[in-house]
Design an enzyme around this catalytic site. Structure first.
Site, PDB file in Angstrom:
ATOM      1  N   GLY A 179       0.822  -1.200   0.000  1.00 33.36           N
ATOM      2  CA  GLY A 179       0.000   0.000   0.000  1.00 33.36           C
ATOM      3  C   GLY A 179       0.861   1.256   0.000  1.00 33.36           C
ATOM      4  N   GLY A 181       0.699   5.669   0.987  1.00 32.84           N
ATOM      5  CA  GLY A 181       0.008   6.719   1.722  1.00 32.84           C
ATOM      6  C   GLY A 181       0.672   8.058   1.501  1.00 32.84           C
ATOM      7  N   THR A 182       0.234   9.038   2.264  1.00 32.63           N
ATOM      8  CA  THR A 182       0.761  10.392   2.119  1.00 32.63           C
ATOM      9  C   THR A 182       2.210  10.483   2.582  1.00 32.63           C
ATOM     10  OG1 THR A 182      -1.464  11.243   2.538  1.00 32.63           O
ATOM     11  CG2 THR A 182       0.364  12.799   2.708  1.00 32.63           C
ATOM     12  N   PHE A 183       2.548   9.734   3.631  1.00 34.84           N
ATOM     13  CA  PHE A 183       3.868   9.869   4.226  1.00 34.84           C
ATOM     14  C   PHE A 183       4.761   8.648   4.014  1.00 34.84           C
ATOM     15  CE2 PHE A 183       0.847  12.335   6.812  1.00 34.84           C
ATOM     16  CZ  PHE A 183       1.396  13.603   6.675  1.00 34.84           C
ATOM     17  N   SER A 184       4.234   7.564   3.455  1.00 35.21           N
ATOM     18  CA  SER A 184       5.042   6.353   3.359  1.00 35.21           C
ATOM     19  C   SER A 184       4.448   5.376   2.352  1.00 35.21           C
ATOM     20  CB  SER A 184       5.151   5.673   4.738  1.00 35.21           C
ATOM     21  OG  SER A 184       3.859   5.279   5.185  1.00 35.21           O
ATOM     22  N   SER A 185       5.252   4.377   2.003  1.00 34.02           N
ATOM     23  CA  SER A 185       4.812   3.227   1.217  1.00 34.02           C
ATOM     24  C   SER A 185       5.238   1.973   1.957  1.00 34.02           C
ATOM     25  CB  SER A 185       5.426   3.243  -0.184  1.00 34.02           C
ATOM     26  OG  SER A 185       4.911   4.309  -0.954  1.00 34.02           O
ATOM     27  N   VAL A 186       4.435   0.912   1.825  1.00 34.23           N
ATOM     28  CA  VAL A 186       4.706  -0.344   2.530  1.00 34.23           C
ATOM     29  C   VAL A 186       4.844  -1.454   1.505  1.00 34.23           C
ATOM     30  CG1 VAL A 186       3.944  -1.933   4.317  1.00 34.23           C
ATOM     31  CG2 VAL A 186       3.382   0.498   4.497  1.00 34.23           C
ATOM     32  N   LYS A 231       8.307  -0.647   5.642  1.00 32.31           N
ATOM     33  CA  LYS A 231       7.714   0.687   5.525  1.00 32.31           C
ATOM     34  C   LYS A 231       8.795   1.694   5.156  1.00 32.31           C
ATOM     35  CE  LYS A 231       4.802   4.048   7.951  1.00 32.31           C
ATOM     36  NZ  LYS A 231       4.001   4.318   9.162  1.00 32.31           N
ATOM     37  N   ASP A 318      -5.294   7.992  14.908  1.00 32.69           N
ATOM     38  CA  ASP A 318      -5.750   7.760  13.540  1.00 32.69           C
ATOM     39  C   ASP A 318      -6.386   6.380  13.410  1.00 32.69           C
ATOM     40  OD1 ASP A 318      -6.224   8.598  10.968  1.00 32.69           O
ATOM     41  OD2 ASP A 318      -4.283   7.969  10.200  1.00 32.69           O
TER      42      ASP A 318
END
Length: 701
Positions: A179, A181-186, A231, A318
């Protein structure tokens, strides 16, 4: 082997003309993966639960056997597949057939354009060979279930990450993207040194066999491939934000149903964190069809995670479905993504301080001050009402506002922020996570997701006020030393959350048909429980005690399977819940919603109280009855029954323990000596009323 597919080298063994037998093996596996992706793409995206083919179910059972050593799938599940009509409606039944009755049309469709029987038999042979492969092969090739465009994008990202962080490619084999996101990728990867290079005791924890979090501590089978989540935190994140996330995740080691931090390292401006891989499904795929016992499993895992996190004075901030990795076929859930997490403020009152205390051990969500109803607050409320009656051109902010700026942490996702966050409360507690959990329960009960989609805090307050009413929202604002005033007619009256749910979902009180693919109806332990209950009822035996030495069947199925319709016991066991039992569960769920969505943060139920609620506790004799949660709570470092043997180094602030070791002299004198051990985060945690792993067998009480 799969590293060759994703490595930085330009040559691909699947495309070259080499006679290496490994190439032919991967060609067969790739062919099967592409065919499986093609089959999955023909299913309706609105009902992916009904779209799982037999190979996916077998892959999933193999995955469970890999993660849970006590798991084994029955033979009828291993040799069955689901025949799905392309025109099937959502109300149609799935027919589970034995492989010998595969329709001729399906067999015919597998031929090539020339009608070559040889290719047909070749594909069948390839499928049979893959049945003997471990789950690691399928998990390793999940990237080939994606479209060629997405696959090329993922491979480019992996190549870029491996080039910028060489240490990563040495210890881990990146194979897919989980996945972004705004601050990271996994990314999904294989841990190359799990069995012979690393000491994994710190992040595995020491959860007992009967705990729902035992799957975190269960050692991986020898010589198996262990998957992890890598991550990659983007360079746009501030160093303080990265430090805060890593620090909080380290402090949360040992917490139940929390994504554990294995390790983290930095290469110049690249920061990477390694966590265990947790298989899960998209919330939108199952929240309408998950049965009530599955919903209970979902929130048991979530509230156990929140209880342990809040006990460490940490707020997740969150909580939402995307950050809770839940598998609807096993009932296992894991809370992840602590990028917005914060520690509870204990600095004392500031300007505009609320009329409640910060979190304390006695009052985790704070306590209301006695001077709540002051004359100044009432005057401010009246002034706000008077201003709302002025003409439009006279309403707004002062041109030169001399009031001090109020600052408060407002991090979170829209639609999940609690009233105190929207009102800029300066002494926020774990109650904001509980509110978000209540919002998720609303999704299950209403069958709608999302419910609130505001553009800013003002709209979000209006959405909440529309349900709880103007007067209640005004009182909540007063609690946080704020004023709330509006003349919108729909906000004036409000309604209970119960009424809101019933209006959104008129079929709420109708029991659902059991789904043999979802928890608990796919658990052999559930069918055993039903059989025992019937025997007990037949002989009028007293109900068995829920406190046993065996692990809860919810998390550790010993021989789980999707109940086959052709089996003799499945039709008898998979009966629709009675209207009385279903109504009792819904009544309890609605009561829990009211307590979770309490607008006053100080009155909101705590995670510990939620776990003791009738909806999650169950009734005596229920299959999903929860044990006493206090028995399995991991204490903070230095707490518990062996606290006197723990200490913190005053210089390094490192946690340590004192243990007694016998003398090893040749005379066998029998003396014991005190030895000091310095620990890593996650080690030396006492569980419930039991000492930590270093003090078992010692007289520590």
């Amino acid at each position: 082997m799969a590293a060759a597919l994703l490595s930085q080298h330009s040559s691909n063994p699947l495309e070259c003309g080499s006679s290496d037998p490994r190439n032919a093996e991967y060609r067969r596996r790739l062919k099967t993966a592409e065919r499986r992706r093609s089959n999955l793409s023909s299913f309706s995206s609105d009902d992916p639960i009904n779209g799982y083919v037999a190979e996916d179910m077998k892959q999933y059972h193999n995955h469970l056997a890999h993660v849970l050593p006590t798991f084994s799938a029955p033979k009828q599940a291993q040799n069955a597949y689901i025949d799905v009509d392309e025109d099937m409606e959502s109300d149609d039944e799935l027919i589970i057939l034995p492989p010998t009755t595969k329709p001729a049309a399906t067999h015919e469709a597998s031929r090539n354009d020339h009608g070559d029987e040889h290719d047909d038999h070749e594909e069948i042979r390839e499928e049979e060979e893959l049945k003997d492969d471990p789950v690691d092969v399928d998990e390793e090739l999940t990237i080939y279930l994606k479209t060629p465009e997405e696959r090329a994008e993922i491979e480019e990202e992996i190549t870029d990450l491996e080039s910028k962080v060489p240490q990563l490619a040495t210890d881990y084999k990146l194979i897919d993207r989980l996945g972004t996101g705004t601050f990271s990728s996994v990314y999904k990867a294989i841990d190359l040194g799990y069995h012979d290079k690393w000491d994994n005791s710190a992040w595995h924890g020491n959860h007992p066999f009967s705990s729902s979090a035992y799957y975190q501590s269960a050692p991986r089978p020898p010589d198996s491939k262990v998957f992890v989540a890598v991550k990659r935190i983007y360079v746009t994140s501030s160093p303080e934000r990265i430090r805060n996330e890593i620090s909080i995740m380290e402090d949360c080691r040992g917490c139940r149903h929390i994504s554990q931090l294995i390790t983290a390292f930095r290469q110049e401006d690249q920061v990477v964190a390694i966590m265990p891989y947790q298989r899960n499904e998209d919330f939108r795929d199952y929240f309408r069809v998950l049965p009530i016992p599955g919903i209970k499993a979902y929130f048991r895992c979530m509230f156990r995670a929140l209880r342990d996190v809040h006990h460490r004075w940490i707020i997740h901030r969150d909580v939402k479905p995307a950050n809770f990795l839940f598998d609807p076929r096993t009932g296992i859930g894991t809370l992840c993504d602590f990028g917005l997490a914060s520690r509870m403020e204990t600095s004392g009152p500031t300007y505009g301080a609320c009329f409640h205390t910060p979190a304390t051990p006695e009052h985790p969500h704070g306590k209301v001050h006695r001077n709540l109803s002051t004359r100044d607050i009432k005057a401010a409320q009246q002034a706000a009402k008077d201003k709302s009656k002025l003409p439009a051109e006279r309403i707004g902010y002062p041109d030169k506002d001399t009031r001090p700026v109020t600052k408060a942490n407002r991090a979170g996702t829209r639609g999940f922020r609690a009233p105190e966050v929207l009102l800029k409360c300066g002494e926020q507690t774990g109650a904001i996570d509980v509110w978000a959990a209540g919002m998720i329960l609303l999704f299950f009960l209403t069958g709608k997701f999302p419910l609130f989609q505001s553009n800013d805090d003002t709209e979000a307050l209006m959405e909440i006020a529309t349900i709880i009413g103007y007067k209640e929202m005004e009182n909540v604002a007063t609690l946080h030393s704020r004023t709330f005033c509006t003349n919108v007619p729909s906000v004036q009256k409000g309604m209970p959350w119960r009424e809101f749910v019933e209006k959104q979902n008129p079929s709420l009180w109708e029991p659902q048909e059991p789904d043999p693919r979802l928890y608990p109806y796919n658990q052999q332990a559930y069918h055993d429980h039903v059989s025992r209950s019937r025997e007990r009822d037949a002989y009028s035996l007293p109900p068995t005690s829920s406190t046993t030495s065996s692990p809860p069947s919810l998390y550790f199925p010993r021989s789980s399977s999707p109940a086959s319709a052709s089996g003799s016991s499945a039709p008898d066991a998979l009966q629709k819940p009675s209207e009385e039992a279903h109504r009792r569960d819904i009544e309890a769920a609605l009561d829990l919603v009211e307590k979770l969505m309490e607008p006053w943060s100080t009155r909101r139920i705590t995670p510990r109280q939620a776990l003791a609620h009738p909806f999650l506790r169950g009734e005596e004799g229920d299959f999903d009855e929860a044990a006493d949660d206090d028995e399995f709570v991991p204490h903070r470092p230095g707490e518990g029954v062996c606290a006197q043997w723990h200490f913190v180094d005053p210089v390094t602030e490192t946690h340590g323990v004192k243990v007694l070791v016998p003398c090893e002299c040749p005379r066998a004198c029998g003396k014991v000596y005190e030895e000091v051990l310095m620990l890593e985060a996650g080690q030396g945690l006492a569980i419930g009323r039991q000492p930590c792993e270093f003090h078992h067998g010692m007289a520590v009480c």
